[in-house]
Motif scaffolding. Structure first.
Motif, PDB file in Angstrom:
ATOM      1  N   LYS A 100       0.831  -1.201   0.000  1.00 52.91           N
ATOM      2  CA  LYS A 100       0.000   0.000   0.000  1.00 52.91           C
ATOM      3  C   LYS A 100       0.872   1.260   0.000  1.00 52.91           C
ATOM      4  O   LYS A 100       0.653   2.178  -0.790  1.00 52.91           O
ATOM      5  N   GLN A 101       1.875   1.290   0.871  1.00 55.96           N
ATOM      6  CA  GLN A 101       2.776   2.443   0.932  1.00 55.96           C
ATOM      7  C   GLN A 101       3.599   2.551  -0.352  1.00 55.96           C
ATOM      8  O   GLN A 101       3.844   3.650  -0.848  1.00 55.96           O
ATOM      9  N   MET A 102       4.033   1.400  -0.883  1.00 53.81           N
ATOM     10  CA  MET A 102       4.781   1.396  -2.135  1.00 53.81           C
ATOM     11  C   MET A 102       3.983   2.099  -3.224  1.00 53.81           C
ATOM     12  O   MET A 102       4.486   2.989  -3.902  1.00 53.81           O
ATOM     13  N   LEU A 103       2.720   1.726  -3.373  1.00 54.55           N
ATOM     14  CA  LEU A 103       1.886   2.300  -4.420  1.00 54.55           C
ATOM     15  C   LEU A 103       1.668   3.794  -4.201  1.00 54.55           C
ATOM     16  O   LEU A 103       1.682   4.576  -5.150  1.00 54.55           O
ATOM     17  N   PRO A 119       7.456   1.996 -12.161  1.00 56.29           N
ATOM     18  CA  PRO A 119       6.424   2.336 -11.167  1.00 56.29           C
ATOM     19  C   PRO A 119       5.039   2.479 -11.792  1.00 56.29           C
ATOM     20  O   PRO A 119       4.040   2.108 -11.174  1.00 56.29           O
ATOM     21  N   TYR A 120       4.983   2.976 -13.032  1.00 53.06           N
ATOM     22  CA  TYR A 120       3.686   3.073 -13.704  1.00 53.06           C
ATOM     23  C   TYR A 120       3.100   1.687 -13.961  1.00 53.06           C
ATOM     24  O   TYR A 120       1.897   1.473 -13.813  1.00 53.06           O
ATOM     25  N   LEU A 121       3.956   0.745 -14.327  1.00 55.61           N
ATOM     26  CA  LEU A 121       3.495  -0.622 -14.564  1.00 55.61           C
ATOM     27  C   LEU A 121       2.970  -1.251 -13.267  1.00 55.61           C
ATOM     28  O   LEU A 121       1.926  -1.899 -13.269  1.00 55.61           O
ATOM     29  N   LYS A 122       3.666  -1.032 -12.176  1.00 54.68           N
ATOM     30  CA  LYS A 122       3.209  -1.583 -10.888  1.00 54.68           C
ATOM     31  C   LYS A 122       1.896  -0.956 -10.457  1.00 54.68           C
ATOM     32  O   LYS A 122       1.016  -1.638  -9.928  1.00 54.68           O
ATOM     33  N   ALA A 127      -4.012  -1.456  -9.931  1.00 59.08           N
ATOM     34  CA  ALA A 127      -5.340  -0.938 -10.273  1.00 59.08           C
ATOM     35  C   ALA A 127      -6.147  -2.004 -11.015  1.00 59.08           C
ATOM     36  O   ALA A 127      -7.349  -2.175 -10.760  1.00 59.08           O
ATOM     37  N   HIS A 128      -5.489  -2.724 -11.908  1.00 58.20           N
ATOM     38  CA  HIS A 128      -6.143  -3.805 -12.645  1.00 58.20           C
ATOM     39  C   HIS A 128      -6.671  -4.864 -11.679  1.00 58.20           C
ATOM     40  O   HIS A 128      -7.815  -5.318 -11.803  1.00 58.20           O
ATOM     41  N   ALA A 129      -5.853  -5.256 -10.722  1.00 58.61           N
ATOM     42  CA  ALA A 129      -6.254  -6.281  -9.748  1.00 58.61           C
ATOM     43  C   ALA A 129      -7.442  -5.827  -8.897  1.00 58.61           C
ATOM     44  O   ALA A 129      -8.222  -6.656  -8.433  1.00 58.61           O
ATOM     45  N   GLU A 130      -7.574  -4.510  -8.731  1.00 57.93           N
ATOM     46  CA  GLU A 130      -8.685  -3.954  -7.938  1.00 57.93           C
ATOM     47  C   GLU A 130      -9.876  -3.583  -8.816  1.00 57.93           C
ATOM     48  O   GLU A 130     -10.809  -2.935  -8.346  1.00 57.93           O
ATOM     49  N   PHE A 133     -10.343  -0.293 -13.832  1.00 59.29           N
ATOM     50  CA  PHE A 133      -9.837  -0.493 -15.176  1.00 59.29           C
ATOM     51  C   PHE A 133      -9.449   0.800 -15.892  1.00 59.29           C
ATOM     52  O   PHE A 133      -8.481   0.812 -16.641  1.00 59.29           O
ATOM     53  N   GLU A 134     -10.172   1.864 -15.690  1.00 56.70           N
ATOM     54  CA  GLU A 134      -9.817   3.124 -16.343  1.00 56.70           C
ATOM     55  C   GLU A 134      -8.473   3.628 -15.813  1.00 56.70           C
ATOM     56  O   GLU A 134      -7.608   4.051 -16.581  1.00 56.70           O
ATOM     57  N   LYS A 135      -8.309   3.559 -14.511  1.00 53.26           N
ATOM     58  CA  LYS A 135      -7.032   3.962 -13.891  1.00 53.26           C
ATOM     59  C   LYS A 135      -5.913   3.049 -14.392  1.00 53.26           C
ATOM     60  O   LYS A 135      -4.826   3.520 -14.737  1.00 53.26           O
ATOM     61  N   ALA A 136      -6.174   1.737 -14.431  1.00 49.95           N
ATOM     62  CA  ALA A 136      -5.174   0.778 -14.912  1.00 49.95           C
ATOM     63  C   ALA A 136      -4.783   1.095 -16.354  1.00 49.95           C
ATOM     64  O   ALA A 136      -3.597   1.101 -16.691  1.00 49.95           O
ATOM     65  N   LYS A 137      -5.773   1.365 -17.185  1.00 43.75           N
ATOM     66  CA  LYS A 137      -5.504   1.689 -18.591  1.00 43.75           C
ATOM     67  C   LYS A 137      -4.568   2.892 -18.699  1.00 43.75           C
ATOM     68  O   LYS A 137      -3.576   2.858 -19.453  1.00 43.75           O
TER      69      LYS A 137
END
Length: 161
Positions: A100-103, A119-122, A127-130, A133-137
């Motif tokens: 959580k802190q990492m993100l 960091p963008y990929l992580k 976001a994808h796992a949660e 999807f728009e944020k992940a995209k």
């Protein structure tokens, strides 16, 4: 200038220390180039502290790594310094298992602005796992843009990784 910390915390002679610094810098540059290279370009003493911090973090000695990062913080003058420092704080949390802190810190690094894909990929994967999807995209697209901007040699290393 702080002495170089070795694996056994023993002082080194000048030539050995210089070789160790160059070797460590190159190792970390290969891993974090786009965010590391522009950081603290005008302050070699802070770069030495940063190398020491990254050496500790890479050995999962996150407490010592974070202590060194705290020493570096007052020297963050330019956005490149701030982005790198913020990212490496996030990396410290990642190595310590605090996702959580990492993100949070990776997102802060992105707000400062940098062109390092990782960091963008992580952030995208989280976001994808949660199911955000728009944020992940958006994070995935930013990571892709960063990858496309990399030199050809660095792209090969990333693809192989």
């Amino acid at each position: 200038m702080e002495r170089v910390e070795t694996m056994k915390n023993q002082p080194m002679d000048f030539e050995s220390a210089e070789f160790a610094l160059r070797s460590s810098w190159e190792t970390h540059r290969q891993a974090f180039g786009p965010i590391l290279e522009p950081a603290f370009a005008e302050n070699p003493q802070v770069r030495i502290l940063l190398i020491n911090a990254l050496n500790h973090i890479s050995r999962r000695e996150v407490k010592r790594g974070m202590e060194l990062l705290k020493e570096i913080h007052p020297h963050c003058i330019y956005d490149e310094d701030k982005a790198a420092w913020t990212f490496f704080v996030g990396l410290c949390f990642e190595m310590g298992g605090a996702q959580k802190q990492m993100l949070e810190w990776y997102e802060k690094a992105g707000e400062v602005g940098h062109r390092f894909y990782l960091p963008y990929l992580k952030l995208a994967k989280a976001a994808h796992a949660e199911a955000r999807f728009e944020k992940a995209k958006n994070w995935y697209l930013t990571a892709i843009d960063c990858l496309l901007e990399m030199s050809e040699a660095d792209k090969d290393e990333v693809i192989l990784g």
